[in-house]
Design a protein around this motif. Structure first.
Motif, PDB file in Angstrom:
ATOM      1  N   PHE A  84      -7.434   9.826   0.750  1.00 49.52           N
ATOM      2  CA  PHE A  84      -6.104  10.026   1.324  1.00 49.52           C
ATOM      3  C   PHE A  84      -5.238  10.600   0.211  1.00 49.52           C
ATOM      4  CE2 PHE A  84      -7.469   6.458   4.128  1.00 49.52           C
ATOM      5  CZ  PHE A  84      -7.331   7.102   5.348  1.00 49.52           C
ATOM      6  N   LYS A  86      -5.705  13.337   5.041  1.00 50.97           N
ATOM      7  CA  LYS A  86      -6.959  12.605   4.879  1.00 50.97           C
ATOM      8  C   LYS A  86      -8.153  13.543   4.881  1.00 50.97           C
ATOM      9  CE  LYS A  86      -6.935  11.500   9.856  1.00 50.97           C
ATOM     10  NZ  LYS A  86      -6.927  10.414  10.855  1.00 50.97           N
ATOM     11  N   ILE A  94      -5.446   1.662   5.352  1.00 54.43           N
ATOM     12  CA  ILE A  94      -4.797   2.930   5.689  1.00 54.43           C
ATOM     13  C   ILE A  94      -5.478   3.573   6.895  1.00 54.43           C
ATOM     14  CG2 ILE A  94      -4.252   5.259   4.872  1.00 54.43           C
ATOM     15  CD1 ILE A  94      -4.124   4.081   2.033  1.00 54.43           C
ATOM     16  N   PHE A 133      -3.060   4.356   9.838  1.00 57.36           N
ATOM     17  CA  PHE A 133      -2.741   5.697   9.343  1.00 57.36           C
ATOM     18  C   PHE A 133      -1.499   6.284  10.011  1.00 57.36           C
ATOM     19  CE2 PHE A 133      -3.092  10.336   9.463  1.00 57.36           C
ATOM     20  CZ  PHE A 133      -3.202  10.618   8.112  1.00 57.36           C
ATOM     21  N   ILE A 168       0.608   4.268  -2.718  1.00 57.38           N
ATOM     22  CA  ILE A 168       0.452   5.679  -2.351  1.00 57.38           C
ATOM     23  C   ILE A 168       1.515   6.534  -3.049  1.00 57.38           C
ATOM     24  CG2 ILE A 168       0.582   7.347  -0.455  1.00 57.38           C
ATOM     25  CD1 ILE A 168      -0.480   5.111   1.390  1.00 57.38           C
ATOM     26  N   ILE A 197       0.820  -1.207   0.000  1.00 62.84           N
ATOM     27  CA  ILE A 197       0.000   0.000   0.000  1.00 62.84           C
ATOM     28  C   ILE A 197       0.855   1.258   0.000  1.00 62.84           C
ATOM     29  CG2 ILE A 197      -1.591   1.351   1.440  1.00 62.84           C
ATOM     30  CD1 ILE A 197      -3.078  -1.225   2.025  1.00 62.84           C
ATOM     31  N   VAL A 198       1.959   1.259   0.731  1.00 63.75           N
ATOM     32  CA  VAL A 198       2.856   2.417   0.707  1.00 63.75           C
ATOM     33  C   VAL A 198       3.374   2.646  -0.706  1.00 63.75           C
ATOM     34  CG1 VAL A 198       5.130   3.261   1.426  1.00 63.75           C
ATOM     35  CG2 VAL A 198       3.527   2.378   3.129  1.00 63.75           C
ATOM     36  N   ILE A 248       1.750   4.441   8.923  1.00 61.13           N
ATOM     37  CA  ILE A 248       2.104   4.756   7.536  1.00 61.13           C
ATOM     38  C   ILE A 248       2.675   6.171   7.442  1.00 61.13           C
ATOM     39  CG2 ILE A 248       1.160   5.177   5.221  1.00 61.13           C
ATOM     40  CD1 ILE A 248      -0.807   2.890   5.745  1.00 61.13           C
ATOM     41  N   ASN A 249       2.050   7.092   8.137  1.00 60.63           N
ATOM     42  CA  ASN A 249       2.524   8.480   8.113  1.00 60.63           C
ATOM     43  C   ASN A 249       3.916   8.593   8.730  1.00 60.63           C
ATOM     44  OD1 ASN A 249       1.822  10.962   7.063  1.00 60.63           O
ATOM     45  ND2 ASN A 249       0.073  11.246   8.392  1.00 60.63           N
ATOM     46  N   ASP A 256      -7.930  -1.111   0.414  1.00 62.32           N
ATOM     47  CA  ASP A 256      -6.702  -0.351   0.690  1.00 62.32           C
ATOM     48  C   ASP A 256      -6.999   0.846   1.590  1.00 62.32           C
ATOM     49  OD1 ASP A 256      -5.410  -2.109  -0.954  1.00 62.32           O
ATOM     50  OD2 ASP A 256      -5.159  -0.717  -2.632  1.00 62.32           O
TER      51      ASP A 256
END
Length: 210
Positions: free
Chosen positions: A78, A71, A51, A55, A24, A20-21, A58-59, A47
């Protein structure tokens, strides 16, 4: 620490995290509601749900390289922003005009209360061309056709700004959804500047006709 929190994820979630990263970073946008071409329905993007759950983690990871994931849970988007302002993609004139027109359509439909069950707006290539003609939006030196627009639509689909439903880009007969990510694909200042320039151009043309 990121490494400690990441280690607490299951093996499958760690793999999902990496996938997923990468999505993005490649696309810039992840939307909640997507068109399922197999089921022919709008459904919730898994997905997006992942996230939501991860969240902060990931951030934290993205911030190491100067990215921030923002977001909008109302629109279901996102979107990625670079803290060094190096993430802007230069697009050609045709794609800029198509993107501008799609943003106008999106804003008009939302103001009129259309598509209340979803944040996306259904559109077809002929309808898009008609909208461009009605607003005096032309492709300088080129004939406005579905095939010409198809190239731009392919680009926008690859970046999760539209979602293709059916048709062929090469044949110029695509139907698609305008995704709410379009709100963040072009900033409001540029929208106003392009709108003012178009109004001025159209006024000059009207004066010449008279």
């Amino acid at each position: 620490m990121f490494s400690e929190q990441f280690a607490q994820l299951s093996g499958s979630d760690q793999t999902r995290f990496a996938e997923i990263v990468n999505k993005i970073l490649l696309k810039g946008f992840v939307v909640r509601d997507i068109f399922d071409s197999r089921e022919k329905i709008i459904r919730v993007n898994p997905d997006f749900r992942f996230i939501e759950r991860q969240f902060d983690l990931i951030n934290d990871y993205l911030k190491f390289s100067g990215w921030v994931l923002n977001k909008d849970l109302i629109l279901g988007v996102f979107y990625l922003v670079n803290t060094f302002e190096d993430n802007s993609i230069r697009i050609d004139r045709e794609t800029s005009l198509v993107l501008f027109t799609l943003r106008l359509i999106y804003e008009d439909e939302k103001e009129e209360g259309g598509s209340s069950s979803t944040q996306s707006i259904y559109m077809t290539t002929p309808s898009l061309i008609k909208m461009m003609v009605d607003h005096g939006i032309t492709m300088p030196g080129k004939r406005l056709t579905g095939r010409l627009i198809g190239k731009s639509l392919r680009f926008l689909n690859n970046h999760n700004i539209i979602s293709k439903v059916s048709g062929s880009y090469d044949e110029g007969n695509v139907s698609f959804y305008i995704l709410p990510s379009i709100k963040y694909a072009i900033d409001n200042e540029k929208i106003v500047a392009m709108s003012n320039a178009l109004d001025q151009l159209n006024s000059q043309e009207e004066s010449l006709i008279k």
